[in-house]
Write an enzyme that holds these catalytic residues in place. Structure first.
Site, short mmCIF file in Angstrom:
data_model
loop_
_atom_site.label_atom_id
_atom_site.label_comp_id
_atom_site.label_asym_id
_atom_site.label_seq_id
_atom_site.Cartn_x
_atom_site.Cartn_y
_atom_site.Cartn_z
N ASP A 55 -48.97 56.66 -28.21
CA ASP A 55 -49.17 58.12 -28.12
C ASP A 55 -49.59 58.65 -29.49
OD1 ASP A 55 -48.57 60.99 -28.24
OD2 ASP A 55 -47.75 60.69 -26.24
N ARG B 195 -51.35 66.93 -21.49
CA ARG B 195 -51.56 66.21 -20.24
C ARG B 195 -50.26 66.23 -19.45
NH1 ARG B 195 -53.73 60.14 -20.00
NH2 ARG B 195 -51.66 59.72 -20.80
N ASP C 123 -47.42 61.66 -30.88
CA ASP C 123 -46.08 61.25 -31.31
C ASP C 123 -46.14 60.41 -32.58
OD1 ASP C 123 -44.76 62.57 -29.31
OD2 ASP C 123 -44.59 60.84 -27.98
N THR D 203 -49.30 64.33 -13.15
CA THR D 203 -50.64 64.41 -12.54
C THR D 203 -51.72 63.85 -13.48
OG1 THR D 203 -51.08 66.58 -13.49
CG2 THR D 203 -49.96 66.52 -11.34
C1 PRP Z 1 -53.20 63.10 -25.58
C2 PRP Z 1 -54.45 62.94 -26.41
C3 PRP Z 1 -55.47 63.68 -25.58
C4 PRP Z 1 -55.04 63.37 -24.18
C5 PRP Z 1 -55.94 62.28 -23.67
O1 PRP Z 1 -52.64 64.34 -25.75
O2 PRP Z 1 -54.32 63.45 -27.70
O3 PRP Z 1 -55.49 65.08 -25.82
O4 PRP Z 1 -53.68 62.90 -24.26
O5 PRP Z 1 -55.67 62.04 -22.35
P1 PRP Z 1 -56.71 62.36 -21.19
O6 PRP Z 1 -58.03 61.83 -21.61
O7 PRP Z 1 -56.13 61.60 -20.02
O8 PRP Z 1 -56.72 63.85 -20.96
P2 PRP Z 1 -51.24 64.73 -25.08
O9 PRP Z 1 -51.45 65.33 -23.73
O10 PRP Z 1 -50.31 63.56 -25.14
O11 PRP Z 1 -50.73 65.91 -25.98
P3 PRP Z 1 -50.29 65.89 -27.51
O12 PRP Z 1 -51.53 65.68 -28.33
O13 PRP Z 1 -49.71 67.24 -27.68
O14 PRP Z 1 -49.28 64.79 -27.73
N1 URA Z 2 -52.84 59.93 -25.00
C1 URA Z 2 -52.41 59.14 -26.02
O1 URA Z 2 -51.94 59.65 -27.04
N2 URA Z 2 -52.53 57.81 -25.89
C2 URA Z 2 -53.05 57.24 -24.80
O2 URA Z 2 -53.13 55.99 -24.75
C3 URA Z 2 -53.48 58.07 -23.75
C4 URA Z 2 -53.37 59.41 -23.88
#
Ligand code: PRP
Ligand code: URA
Length: 208
Positions: free
Chosen positions: A199, A103, A202, A107
C-alpha cells in the site's frame, strides 16, 4: 500500447527495486518516491511546448527557449502527495491542484472526497500523480474531473501499473499517455498489484 511508456532507465529500475523491498522504512520510501517521481516527470515532459527567449550571456546575445505551457500537477491523495516535491524541484512554477480519492475496500471503486478546482482551468497541461495504477478506477475518475474542468492535455505519471488498470485507462481515455516506472504482473483478489510494493499510502505515511 503506444500511449503507455514504461521506463527503461537503470536509475529508475534501481530505485524501484529499493522501493518495492518490504524492509524499506517510510523515510527512505518517501525519498525514493520523490526521486522516482522526478525521473518519471523528466521522461513524461519531453514533448512540452517551448517558445523562443532571447537573453544575454556574459559574452553575447543568444536565443534560447522557455516553457510555453502552464503546468498543473495533480496528486491523487494520499499517495500521490509524495511525488509532488520531486516534480517541483524540476518545475517550481507548476501549480499543484489536489484531488482526494480513496478506493472503497469492498467495491474497489473510487470515492471522491476533496476537489477545490476553480471554475475555469488555470493550466494548459496536467500531470496526474499517483504511484499506483491498480484497477484504474482512481486514475480514470481523476481524468474525468480534469476533462470536465476543461484541460485538454493530460498525462498520468505513476510508478507501478497493473495490466488491468492500464487497459481500463486506455479504454476510457485513450488520449491520455501513461508513464510508469514498471508494469507488473496482475492484481490479486483484493485489488493489490503483484508483485507491487504493497500500500503506497501506508508505506509513505507509516500507517500500515
Ligand atoms: C491507492 C493508490 C491509488 C489507488 C489505486 O490509493 O494510491 O490512488 O489506490 O487503485 P485503483 O487503480 O484500483 O483505483 P488508496 O485508495 O489506497 O488511498 P490512499 O492513497 O489514501 O492510501
Ligand atoms: N493501491 C496501493 O497502494 N497498492 C496497490 O497495490 C493497489 C492499490
Amino acid at each position: 500500447m503506444s500511449n503507455v511508456h514504461a521506463s527503461t532507465h537503470p536509475l529508475v529500475a534501481h530505485k524501484l527495486t529499493r522501493l518495492r523491498d518490504k524492509n524499506t522504512e517510510p523515510k527512505k520510501f518517501r525519498e525514493l518516491v520523490r526521486e522516482i517521481a522526478g525521473l518519471m516527470a523528466y521522461e513524461a515532459t519531453a514533448d512540452l511546448a517551448t517558445a523562443p527567449l532571447s537573453i544575454e550571456t556574459p559574452l553575447a546575445s543568444v536565443t534560447g527557449v522557455e516553457l510555453a505551457e502552464k503546468i498543473g500537477v495533480v496528486p491523487i491523495l494520499r499517495a500521490g502527495l509524495g511525488m509532488v516535491e520531486g516534480i517541483w524541484e524540476l518545475m517550481p512554477q507548476a501549480e499543484v491542484w489536489h484531488i482526494g480519492l480513496y478506493r472503497d475496500e469492498k467495491t474497489l471503486k473510487p470515492v471522491e472526497y476533496y476537489n477545490k478546482l476553480p471554475i475555469e482551468p488555470t493550466v494548459s497541461v496536467c500531470l496526474i500523480l499517483d504511484p499506483m495504477l491498480a484497477t484504474g478506477g482512481s486514475a480514470t475518475a481523476t481524468v474525468e474531473v480534469l476533462k470536465r474542468w476543461g484541460v485538454r492535455k493530460i498525462k498520468f505519471v505513476g510508478i507501478i501499473g497493473a495490466p488491468e488498470g492500464i487497459a481500463a485507462m486506455q479504454k476510457a481515455h485513450p488520449d491520455v499517455p501513461i508513464h510508469l516506472a514498471a508494469i507488473d504482473d496482475h492484481l490479486n483478489e483484493r485489488g493489490y498489484i503483484v508483485p507491487g510494493l504493497g500500500d503506497a499510502g501506508d508505506r509513505q505515511f507509516g500507517t500500515g
